[in-house]
Design an enzyme around this catalytic site. Structure first.
Site, PDB file in Angstrom:
ATOM      1  N   THR A  16      66.422  60.502 134.124  1.00  0.00           N
ATOM      2  CA  THR A  16      65.816  61.818 134.349  1.00  0.00           C
ATOM      3  C   THR A  16      66.551  62.911 133.586  1.00  0.00           C
ATOM      4  O   THR A  16      65.942  63.803 132.999  1.00  0.00           O
ATOM      5  CB  THR A  16      65.817  62.170 135.852  1.00  0.00           C
ATOM      6  N   ALA A  27      65.317  63.401 130.139  1.00  0.00           N
ATOM      7  CA  ALA A  27      63.887  63.644 129.917  1.00  0.00           C
ATOM      8  C   ALA A  27      63.696  65.033 129.309  1.00  0.00           C
ATOM      9  O   ALA A  27      64.111  66.034 129.885  1.00  0.00           O
ATOM     10  CB  ALA A  27      63.123  63.529 131.233  1.00  0.00           C
ATOM     11  N   GLU A  29      50.953  66.868 125.185  1.00  0.00           N
ATOM     12  CA  GLU A  29      51.632  65.732 124.578  1.00  0.00           C
ATOM     13  C   GLU A  29      50.620  64.649 124.234  1.00  0.00           C
ATOM     14  O   GLU A  29      49.429  64.770 124.551  1.00  0.00           O
ATOM     15  CB  GLU A  29      52.724  65.191 125.513  1.00  0.00           C
ATOM     16  N   ASP A  81      68.998  46.979 137.120  1.00  0.00           N
ATOM     17  CA  ASP A  81      69.587  46.459 138.359  1.00  0.00           C
ATOM     18  C   ASP A  81      68.561  46.295 139.479  1.00  0.00           C
ATOM     19  O   ASP A  81      68.546  45.275 140.177  1.00  0.00           O
ATOM     20  CB  ASP A  81      70.707  47.391 138.838  1.00  0.00           C
ATOM     21  N   HIS A 105      59.676  54.523 122.448  1.00  0.00           N
ATOM     22  CA  HIS A 105      59.378  55.891 122.031  1.00  0.00           C
ATOM     23  C   HIS A 105      59.347  55.923 120.508  1.00  0.00           C
ATOM     24  O   HIS A 105      60.259  55.418 119.851  1.00  0.00           O
ATOM     25  CB  HIS A 105      60.422  56.867 122.565  1.00  0.00           C
ATOM     26  N   ARG A 163      51.581  56.327 122.585  1.00  0.00           N
ATOM     27  CA  ARG A 163      52.897  55.988 122.046  1.00  0.00           C
ATOM     28  C   ARG A 163      52.969  54.610 121.412  1.00  0.00           C
ATOM     29  O   ARG A 163      53.640  54.416 120.392  1.00  0.00           O
ATOM     30  CB  ARG A 163      53.948  56.088 123.162  1.00  0.00           C
ATOM     31  N   HIS A 204      62.299  52.827 125.466  1.00  0.00           N
ATOM     32  CA  HIS A 204      62.284  54.092 126.189  1.00  0.00           C
ATOM     33  C   HIS A 204      61.946  53.952 127.670  1.00  0.00           C
ATOM     34  O   HIS A 204      62.597  54.565 128.511  1.00  0.00           O
ATOM     35  CB  HIS A 204      61.272  55.023 125.531  1.00  0.00           C
ATOM     36  N   ARG A 249      52.425  53.854 129.684  1.00  0.00           N
ATOM     37  CA  ARG A 249      52.568  55.102 130.434  1.00  0.00           C
ATOM     38  C   ARG A 249      52.108  56.305 129.616  1.00  0.00           C
ATOM     39  O   ARG A 249      52.490  56.473 128.468  1.00  0.00           O
ATOM     40  CB  ARG A 249      54.032  55.306 130.829  1.00  0.00           C
ATOM     41  N   LEU A 269      57.853  61.504 135.784  1.00  0.00           N
ATOM     42  CA  LEU A 269      58.485  62.418 136.731  1.00  0.00           C
ATOM     43  C   LEU A 269      57.522  62.750 137.871  1.00  0.00           C
ATOM     44  O   LEU A 269      57.928  62.859 139.033  1.00  0.00           O
ATOM     45  CB  LEU A 269      58.940  63.692 136.026  1.00  0.00           C
TER      46      LEU A 269
END
Length: 543
Positions: free
Chosen positions: A56, A59, A126, A221, A242, A288, A349, A384, A390
């Site tokens: 985060t 970002a 975007e 993890d 990305h 992307r 990414h 995504r 977020l």
């Protein structure tokens, strides 16, 4: 075979700590969920480094939510479904687009200061978004501002206890129900943490690849410990690369936000030619995965190791105001965003797959939840949509706590973990840093932007040579991290080999077309059941 536990620990012989809600990991998912839970419950927030070390924080672009009167949840839903290439859960996306705006208001209430324009929240656009709906902060430091606000709230909250530098080794389960986690303290001592509910907010797995925008804590993890515990792990083949990451001698792989293209930047090959018209009608604002593959193609055709990002035709004032972090970072390496073309190439990414959850973030293991990048809620599908991550974290973080509040108290037991009589071998002589680098090179070579069957099979063979690591005596954070990376690498490569088509973030050179007839379905791993497939359903009917 991947074992149930990484260590053989007698839980009855180690200290025990009890709380209401255990949250593993920080970032927007962990911090926001902890704050939501703290209104009525005691929270233990465990981070393996600190509150400020997460994806985060890095970002840049922003957070997607319908704020403008010209926009609508239906537009946002449609953009997300298109980007997800048929694998999104429409129900999950519907939740995201309708509840996201309230989540943004929650962030503002908690002190997040988004950029304003003429007294109103500033919005940008975007890739693959049809409307301007991206809120940003400090130009291109949105994540850092959100983490600042949430971490300050968290540290000042008496109901939240924070354990920095603690490593969660494994989840503890009894009869399909999560009772908590085995945790290692900074001094090496282990303890058993019990909770009424456990929430994984551990982020992604960018460290699977040599080149990534993720920090060094992003070692997969959560996915690995959930898999060992028996959770369903979905769609691990879908890794988002990305398209535009700084490639320059002496510089780290630094993300150049998609918002730079959103504000008008061009992509040029080393001959200076714009090339995206050859690949997609949306040009530089294509999804992307398409942009990343286009860049790789241009790099190969021109014999270079990068292409250029060019925003020099825009005003210097706009560039410096809108992208202060990117501008200053590039300048520190002798590159001026206002006058120089910036050398970039794709890097790992975001992980679209993860721990499968329902619409309240709960897994197939009772009392175990997942939120943020570690989860697979159905929002992202095969690819995504920019800045949806977020939003997803805050929407499902709130829903998770709503569900946790309905849980009956846990009847605590002290289960057995592993076989204390087992003889574990000494760790191989090869240094962990060397093993990790080899794993990363395998993933880049065989499971990167472009894949094929022979490469994936070879990659799996090479990865499986590391399986003896699971039988070793693991004691350090880096040992556990490598075991987790190896788990995620095996799942990713096997899922990519199984999916014989190209879709979203998964591209097979031997199967270059999308195949809805045979592959409109998810791949799902379970430690007991192996790899299975889950068809996309519409009103209970296979599409």
């Amino acid at each position: 075979m991947i074992p149930r536990y990484l260590t053989d620990t007698d839980l009855s012989a180690i200290p025990r700590y009890t709380t209401d809600v255990i949250i593993i990991g920080a970032g927007i998912a962990g911090l926001f969920t902890a704050l939501q839970a703290s209104a009525s419950q005691r929270v233990l927030l465990i981070t393996k480094k600190s509150l400020l070390d997460s994806n985060t924080r890095y970002a840049q672009g922003g957070i997607a939510a319908v704020i403008s009167d010209e926009d609508s949840p239906e537009y946002h839903l449609q953009d997300t479904l298109v980007a997800g290439a048929g694998l999104c859960s429409r129900e999950a996306v519907d939740v995201l687009v309708h509840e996201g705006p309230q989540g943004v208001q929650d962030l503002i209430r908690m002190g997040t200061q988004f950029d304003l324009e003429n007294g109103e929240i500033a919005l940008t656009k975007e890739g693959a978004h049809s409307q301007r709906r991206i809120l940003h902060a400090n130009g291109d430091a949105t994540g850092a501002e959100i983490v600042r606000a949430l971490s300050e709230n968290t540290k000042n909250n008496a109901s939240i206890e924070i354990w920095d530098d603690h490593m969660v080794i494994d989840l503890i389960t009894v009869d399909g129900e999560c009772h908590g986690a085995l945790v290692q303290k900074p001094d090496g001592q282990r303890l058993y943490v019990q909770g009424n509910a456990t929430v994984l907010c551990t982020g992604g797995a960018g460290q699977l690849f040599r080149y990534t925008t993720n920090p060094d804590v992003a070692t997969g993890d959560g996915v690995a410990i959930a898999f060992r515990a028996g959770a369903d792990i979905r769609d691990m083949e879908f890794i988002q690369f990305h398209p535009t990451v700084l490639v320059y001698p002496g510089a780290p792989r630094f993300l150049i936000s998609e918002a730079v293209r959103g504000e008008g930047a061009y992509l040029r090959n080393i001959k200076g030619e714009r090339f995206m018209e050859k690949y997609h009608p949306q040009l530089e604002l294509a999804p992307r995965d398409i942009v990343a593959r286009a860049i790789v193609s241009e790099i190969e055709e021109t014999g270079s190791s990068f292409i250029y990002l060019d925003i020099t035709h825009e005003s210097e004032q706009m560039i410096r105001h809108r992208f202060p972090t990117i501008y200053e970072t590039c300048l520190s390496f002798g590159l001026d965003l206002t006058s120089d073309w910036i050398p970039v190439a794709p890097a790992a990414h975001y992980m679209m797959g993860g721990v499968k959850t329902d619409l309240h973030g709960e897994t197939n293991i009772k009392r175990l939840f997942a939120c943020g990048e570690v989860s697979s809620t159905g929002v992202h599908g095969a690819n995504r949509l920019a800045s949806n991550s977020l939003s997803e974290a805050i929407v499902f973080g709130r829903r998770i706590i709503e569900r946790i509040r309905t849980l009956a108290p846990l009847l605590h037991q002290v289960p057995q973990t592993g076989d204390e009589t087992a003889v574990r071998t000494e760790l191989p002589k090869q240094a962990i840093v060397e093993k990790k680098l080899k794993l990363q090179k395998i993933m880049v070579r065989y499971a990167g932007v472009r894949r094929d069957a022979s490469g994936l099979q070879r990659g799996l063979e090479e990865l499986k040579r590391h399986l003896p690591s699971f039988d070793s005596c693991l004691t350090r954070r880096e040992d556990y991290e490598f075991a987790n990376l190896l788990t995620c690498a095996l799942l990713t490569a096997e899922a990519a080999l199984r999916r014989e088509e190209s879709r979203g973030g998964h591209y097979r050179e031997d199967y270059p077309q999308r195949n809805d007839e045979h592959w409109l379905k998810h791949t799902v791993f379970n430690r007991e059941c192996g790899l299975t497939e889950e068809w996309i359903l519409n009103d209970g009917i296979k599409l």
